[in-house]
Design a protein around this motif. Structure first.
Motif, PDB file in Angstrom:
ATOM      1  N   VAL A 128      -8.251 -26.176 -12.641  1.00 23.71           N
ATOM      2  CA  VAL A 128      -7.351 -25.028 -12.835  1.00 23.71           C
ATOM      3  C   VAL A 128      -6.795 -25.054 -14.261  1.00 23.71           C
ATOM      4  CG1 VAL A 128      -5.210 -23.916 -12.078  1.00 23.71           C
ATOM      5  CG2 VAL A 128      -6.702 -25.001 -10.389  1.00 23.71           C
ATOM      6  N   ASP A 129      -7.083 -23.992 -15.014  1.00 20.24           N
ATOM      7  CA  ASP A 129      -6.538 -23.858 -16.362  1.00 20.24           C
ATOM      8  C   ASP A 129      -5.260 -23.031 -16.263  1.00 20.24           C
ATOM      9  OD1 ASP A 129      -5.781 -23.117 -18.884  1.00 20.24           O
ATOM     10  OD2 ASP A 129      -7.791 -22.613 -19.573  1.00 20.24           O
ATOM     11  N   ASP A 130      -4.137 -23.723 -16.371  1.00 17.25           N
ATOM     12  CA  ASP A 130      -2.852 -23.055 -16.149  1.00 17.25           C
ATOM     13  C   ASP A 130      -2.124 -22.757 -17.463  1.00 17.25           C
ATOM     14  OD1 ASP A 130      -1.269 -21.916 -14.224  1.00 17.25           O
ATOM     15  OD2 ASP A 130      -0.030 -23.701 -13.935  1.00 17.25           O
ATOM     16  N   GLY A 135      -3.637 -27.469 -19.257  1.00 13.15           N
ATOM     17  CA  GLY A 135      -2.548 -26.645 -19.776  1.00 13.15           C
ATOM     18  C   GLY A 135      -2.628 -26.569 -21.284  1.00 13.15           C
ATOM     19  N   THR A 136      -1.864 -25.659 -21.823  1.00 13.04           N
ATOM     20  CA  THR A 136      -1.743 -25.599 -23.277  1.00 13.04           C
ATOM     21  C   THR A 136      -0.310 -25.960 -23.651  1.00 13.04           C
ATOM     22  OG1 THR A 136      -1.859 -24.183 -25.222  1.00 13.04           O
ATOM     23  CG2 THR A 136      -1.275 -23.105 -23.190  1.00 13.04           C
ATOM     24  N   LEU A 137      -0.144 -26.475 -24.839  1.00 15.79           N
ATOM     25  CA  LEU A 137       1.199 -26.807 -25.332  1.00 15.79           C
ATOM     26  C   LEU A 137       1.665 -25.738 -26.318  1.00 15.79           C
ATOM     27  CD1 LEU A 137       0.311 -30.575 -25.778  1.00 15.79           C
ATOM     28  CD2 LEU A 137       1.925 -29.664 -24.100  1.00 15.79           C
ATOM     29  N   SER A 138       0.866 -24.649 -26.408  1.00 14.56           N
ATOM     30  CA  SER A 138       1.131 -23.643 -27.442  1.00 14.56           C
ATOM     31  C   SER A 138       1.829 -22.398 -26.922  1.00 14.56           C
ATOM     32  CB  SER A 138      -0.191 -23.220 -28.081  1.00 14.56           C
ATOM     33  OG  SER A 138      -0.996 -22.590 -27.110  1.00 14.56           O
ATOM     34  N   LYS A 139       1.965 -22.254 -25.609  1.00 13.69           N
ATOM     35  CA  LYS A 139       2.573 -21.022 -25.091  1.00 13.69           C
ATOM     36  C   LYS A 139       4.018 -21.338 -24.670  1.00 13.69           C
ATOM     37  CE  LYS A 139      -2.029 -19.407 -23.766  1.00 13.69           C
ATOM     38  NZ  LYS A 139      -2.421 -18.708 -24.987  1.00 13.69           N
ATOM     39  N   ALA A 140       4.284 -21.534 -23.374  1.00 13.96           N
ATOM     40  CA  ALA A 140       5.671 -21.787 -22.957  1.00 13.96           C
ATOM     41  C   ALA A 140       6.245 -23.040 -23.626  1.00 13.96           C
ATOM     42  CB  ALA A 140       5.743 -21.935 -21.442  1.00 13.96           C
TER      43      ALA A 140
HETATM   44  N1  PMP Z   1      -6.946 -21.225 -21.596  1.00 18.63           N
HETATM   45  C1  PMP Z   1      -6.371 -20.037 -21.365  1.00 18.63           C
HETATM   46  C2  PMP Z   1      -6.378 -19.491 -19.973  1.00 18.63           C
HETATM   47  C3  PMP Z   1      -5.766 -19.328 -22.414  1.00 18.63           C
HETATM   48  O1  PMP Z   1      -5.205 -18.139 -22.197  1.00 18.63           O
HETATM   49  C4  PMP Z   1      -5.776 -19.894 -23.715  1.00 18.63           C
HETATM   50  C5  PMP Z   1      -5.087 -19.220 -24.904  1.00 18.63           C
HETATM   51  N2  PMP Z   1      -5.290 -17.903 -25.084  1.00 18.63           N
HETATM   52  C6  PMP Z   1      -6.381 -21.118 -23.900  1.00 18.63           C
HETATM   53  C7  PMP Z   1      -6.947 -21.770 -22.825  1.00 18.63           C
HETATM   54  C8  PMP Z   1      -6.432 -21.744 -25.260  1.00 18.63           C
HETATM   55  O2  PMP Z   1      -5.251 -22.400 -25.529  1.00 18.63           O
HETATM   56  P1  PMP Z   1      -4.848 -22.760 -27.026  1.00 18.63           P
HETATM   57  O3  PMP Z   1      -4.270 -21.542 -27.625  1.00 18.63           O
HETATM   58  O4  PMP Z   1      -3.887 -23.885 -26.879  1.00 18.63           O
HETATM   59  O5  PMP Z   1      -6.106 -23.192 -27.703  1.00 18.63           O
END
Ligand code: PMP
Length: 399
Positions: free
Chosen positions: A213-215, A243-248
């Motif tokens: 799961v990519d959350d 997960g990403t550390l770049s959004k929330a």
């Molecule tokens: N997975 C999903 C579901 C995303 O929406 C994004 C970013 N748009 C990413 C991965 C990539 O994350 P990052 O911006 O940290 O590279």
């Protein structure tokens, strides 16, 4: 003229650029003269910003800035090597144990971005003798990660559990594959809907599927901030929590949270971890600070939902089609691509920055303007945006 004057390259570039530009599909990139907060400045004009993934406003939080500066002063601006040589600083280890605590898993590994996390994690486990069941609306980094590993990719209709079950059954009964994985976004970023994880886990158990799961859009928002797996009480049933550390979280980077064995394996086979320099020390420290803030206090998480619900209700009562959003991400679905782009352009002229999203990012005829309210928006900003939506919506006969 700059470059080697290679004819095949210049022909390729000029043909494709001309084509994109004449079809109105060449994306002009705006440059911000401000932080990516609730109000942004572009071309010296202040705009209400509804296009940022800075969901909790943490990208400009003073506590994160201080953590980043302190770590930079102590460790320097760069980590100096890849993680497996000597680019693992104590701030990286602390970040990974903090992520594991946040996600409720045995262990975690941090990558330099969410994108390369998907590239590295899928290919570390899956190969040409395997199959991957992938939701048709999964993010580009998942699609590329699947391509890279060489597994047979079987796309199922978006969140259609009958289709997933049928395809899982066929794949399993074919006895053609060593391993089968199901991959889904936790929250789909174009519609704001949530993956049906309880059904996905049930199907995974029936057909012995690995769960991934990519959350990226759920972490910090759903499950009291801990994400979509936690939202459904399924954290221990999902093999890969990405997960990403770049959004929330408000910084940069990506991660996998999972079992100790999985993370131990990714630390020796996750290629971006092995071959690309680690997160900067400052970023790692700021991420840890951000997650600690989230684990201690749910104020920001409650606020993004409150603002999301307020904007959603406002748009709905004006008569916009907001699709099937279940999270603060709220699309206004216009349909026609040209009208969608015109709508976004007029919003911008009136003072709202909300990007249009059209084919091929979303299916043809489902063009939309996507709204991402954050915890930092005030009611006055949201009311201001709604008034502009009403004006432009009526002008273009959308409502
Ligand atoms: N997975 C999903 C579901 C995303 O929406 C994004 C970013 N748009 C990413 C991965 C990539 O994350 P990052 O911006 O940290 O590279």
């Amino acid at each position: 003229m700059y470059g080697s004057e290679n004819k095949s390259l210049s022909k390729f570039l000029s043909k494709n650029l001309t084509e994109l530009k004449s079809n109105g599909l060449y994306n002009k990139i705006d440059s911000l003269q401000s932080s990516n907060g609730p109000i942004i400045k572009i071309n010296d004009k202040n705009l209400i910003n509804l296009s940022s993934n800075n969901y909790l406003g943490l990208a400009t939080d003073d506590r994160l800035k201080k953590a980043e500066i302190d770590a930079t002063n102590k460790y320097g601006t760069g980590a100096g090597a890849v993680r497996t040589i000597n680019g693992t600083l104590e701030v990286h280890d602390i970040l990974e144990s903090t992520i594991a605590k946040f996600k409720g898993t045995e262990s975690a590994i941090a990558f330099q971005s969410g994108f390369n996390c998907n590239m590295g994690a899928i290919s570390a486990v899956m190969d040409k003798n395997d199959a991957i069941l992938s939701d048709e609306l999964n993010h580009a980094s998942i699609i590329d990660g699947c391509r890279l590993c060489g597994s047979k990719v079987i796309r199922y209709k978006h969140s259609d559990m009958n289709d997933l079950k049928e395809k899982a059954k066929l794949a399993k009964e074919s006895n053609q594959y060593n391993k089968i994985m199901v991959i889904t976004d936790g929250v789909f970023s174009m519609d704001g809907d949530i993956a049906k994880l309880p059904e996905i886990v049930e199907i995974a158990q029936e057909f012995d599927l690995i769960t991934y799961v990519d959350d990226a859009h759920g972490s910090g928002v759903t499950g009291n901030g801990a994400g979509t797996c936690k939202h459904f009480g399924l954290s221990d049933k999902i093999d890969f929590q990405i997960g990403t550390l770049s959004k929330a979280i408000g910084v940069v980077g990506g991660y996998v949270a999972g079992s100790k064995d999985l993370i131990d394996w990714l630390k020796v086979r996750g290629r971006p971890f092995l071959f690309s320099t680690s997160l900067t020390p400052g970023s790692a420290a700021a991420c840890t600070k951000s997650i600690n803030i989230l684990m201690k206090n749910d104020y920001l998480v409650n606020k993004v939902w409150e603002n999301g619900n307020y904007l959603k209700e406002g748009l709905k009562s004006l008569g916009f089609n907001i699709g099937k959003s279940e999270t603060p991400i709220t699309p206004c679905i216009i349909g026609d691509e040209t009208k969608t782009q015109l709508f976004s352009k007029r919003l911008l002229e009136e003072g709202v920055y909300a990007k249009s999203i059209v084919f091929p990012t979303v299916p043809k005829g489902s063009g939309r303007v996507r709204n991402m309210p954050t915890a930092s928006h005030t009611k006055e900003m949201l009311d201001g945006a709604l008034a502009i939506y009403e004006k432009v919506g009526k002008e273009l006969e959308i409502i």
